[in-house]
Design a protein around this motif. Sequence first.
Motif, mmCIF file in Angstrom:
data_model
loop_
_atom_site.group_PDB
_atom_site.id
_atom_site.type_symbol
_atom_site.label_atom_id
_atom_site.label_comp_id
_atom_site.label_asym_id
_atom_site.label_seq_id
_atom_site.Cartn_x
_atom_site.Cartn_y
_atom_site.Cartn_z
ATOM 1 N N UNK A 43 0.864 -1.174 0.000
ATOM 2 C CA UNK A 43 0.000 0.000 0.000
ATOM 3 C C UNK A 43 0.901 1.224 0.000
ATOM 4 N N UNK A 44 0.357 2.361 -0.358
ATOM 5 C CA UNK A 44 1.200 3.548 -0.336
ATOM 6 C C UNK A 44 0.502 4.774 -0.863
ATOM 7 N N UNK A 45 1.146 5.910 -0.633
ATOM 8 C CA UNK A 45 0.586 7.181 -1.078
ATOM 9 C C UNK A 45 1.696 8.204 -1.239
ATOM 10 N N UNK A 46 1.551 9.058 -2.237
ATOM 11 C CA UNK A 46 2.496 10.137 -2.452
ATOM 12 C C UNK A 46 2.781 10.359 -3.925
ATOM 13 N N UNK A 47 3.486 11.415 -4.216
ATOM 14 C CA UNK A 47 3.809 11.744 -5.598
ATOM 15 C C UNK A 47 4.762 10.728 -6.222
ATOM 16 N N UNK A 48 5.516 10.020 -5.375
ATOM 17 C CA UNK A 48 6.443 9.005 -5.876
ATOM 18 C C UNK A 48 5.856 7.603 -5.794
ATOM 19 N N UNK A 49 4.615 7.463 -5.320
ATOM 20 C CA UNK A 49 4.071 6.141 -5.000
ATOM 21 C C UNK A 49 4.052 5.192 -6.187
ATOM 22 N N UNK A 50 3.670 5.664 -7.350
ATOM 23 C CA UNK A 50 3.586 4.780 -8.515
ATOM 24 C C UNK A 50 4.968 4.308 -8.945
ATOM 25 N N UNK A 51 5.929 5.216 -8.982
ATOM 26 C CA UNK A 51 7.290 4.826 -9.356
ATOM 27 C C UNK A 51 7.892 3.916 -8.300
ATOM 28 N N UNK A 52 7.543 4.115 -7.045
ATOM 29 C CA UNK A 52 8.010 3.224 -5.980
ATOM 30 C C UNK A 52 7.418 1.826 -6.166
ATOM 31 N N UNK A 53 6.127 1.770 -6.512
ATOM 32 C CA UNK A 53 5.484 0.478 -6.754
ATOM 33 C C UNK A 53 6.157 -0.258 -7.914
ATOM 34 N N UNK A 54 6.489 0.481 -8.965
ATOM 35 C CA UNK A 54 7.158 -0.132 -10.112
ATOM 36 C C UNK A 54 8.528 -0.681 -9.722
ATOM 37 N N UNK A 55 9.255 0.054 -8.866
ATOM 38 C CA UNK A 55 10.568 -0.408 -8.423
ATOM 39 C C UNK A 55 10.446 -1.667 -7.566
ATOM 40 N N UNK A 56 9.414 -1.708 -6.708
ATOM 41 C CA UNK A 56 9.197 -2.892 -5.880
ATOM 42 C C UNK A 56 8.893 -4.098 -6.759
#
Length: 426
Positions: A43-56
């Motif tokens: 789960x997550x939230x923020x302006x970087x959340x989508x790019x963080x999800x992609x990195x994960x």
Amino acid sequence: MSDDHRKLLREMFDAAVAAAHPSVCLPPHIARIAPPKGRTVVVGAGKAAAAMAAAVEQHYPATLEGLVVTRYGHGAPTAQIEVIEASHPVPDAAGREAAARILKTVQGLTEDDLVLALISGGGSALMALPAEGVTLEEKQAVNKALLKSGATISEMNCVRKHLSAIKGGRLARAAAPARVVALMISDVPNDDLSVIASGPTVPDATTRQDALAVIAKYKIEAPAAVLAHLGGDACETPKPGDPVFARVENILTATPQGSLAAAAEVAKKASFTPCILGDLEGESRDVALVHAGVARQIALHGQPFAPPCAIISGGETTVTVRGHGKGGRDAEFLLALTLALQGFGGISAVACDTDGIDGSEDNAGAIMTADSFARAERAGVDLKALFANNDAYTAFEKLGDLIITGPTRTNVNDFRVILVPNWAGR
């Protein structure tokens, strides 16, 4: 300003952004997270959340499920983790629904499960789930007033936590007894974990009395339901020492200082001595005056560094809105600097938001050239009038000096550089 200086300013900004991009800063931390016996819920939230999800997704060695919420236009392609887009800086229904789903997703987990929380700047507005008895409209009204008031991010997030059903450690409480690992990109001064996205996985030391004090300090006309909610102990957040945090680990993966240091390396290679002032807060126009004073001292007296020098700073300034113009805190800073220096010593500067959006406009920020003030005078652009109207965007638009990058999908807040050349002041 020479084209070389304009190029150097942009290279320093690009280096700062690149250092904080999830594809760079997350993999070393992901590699150290052992998959659980049970499920891994993201789960997550923020302006970087989508790019963080992609990195994960790219680096985590087990099956994933879950969802994150990011700002409109800041999405990134993912295969296992759902990405939802919502409004920032004023929350909307999409953010409310995403927050409700996130809260539901982490409930009912076991000790064998892992919650991987991806937290970055902007998450407070994007993950907007009002507390019981407070409507989204009422929370929006308070949020809008705070944004215009000049309140610091810590003050705003103190209020947001106490009006939320998910922030201020409440996400961690909902996830217990599962293990929680939060990967965080800091966008706040001093990297206070409880302030980043209003600390959904972090104990909260602030109180409802603190939230009421912020509302009183800035004369916020809060709705009656908001004041009633803050008047009762039910709005209190989980505090340090609460057992719900026993299996929670919060990890900083990128910080403003890291991005300032990356920019400093670029300055060194260009033979400019870097002078890092760190993370700063305060009114944008006031911070600009201090920076102008430092630049003059370097140019005229070689203190605290001899030119050529690059003055570098970050943090999050504020703007008390008095006019009706366009522009965020970085453009406001830069216009104040332009007026303060008026071309002194051939000094140039850049001020941008590392998320690619300065305030609510389409620019990341702008560049001040050594001849910005003179060019404005020749073109009949009244910089003082535009400044008085909080219309810095228009000022730099007319000069052709806006920086437009689009969403960077990260966020370590403001980035500022002032180049003082070796001939400055002579």
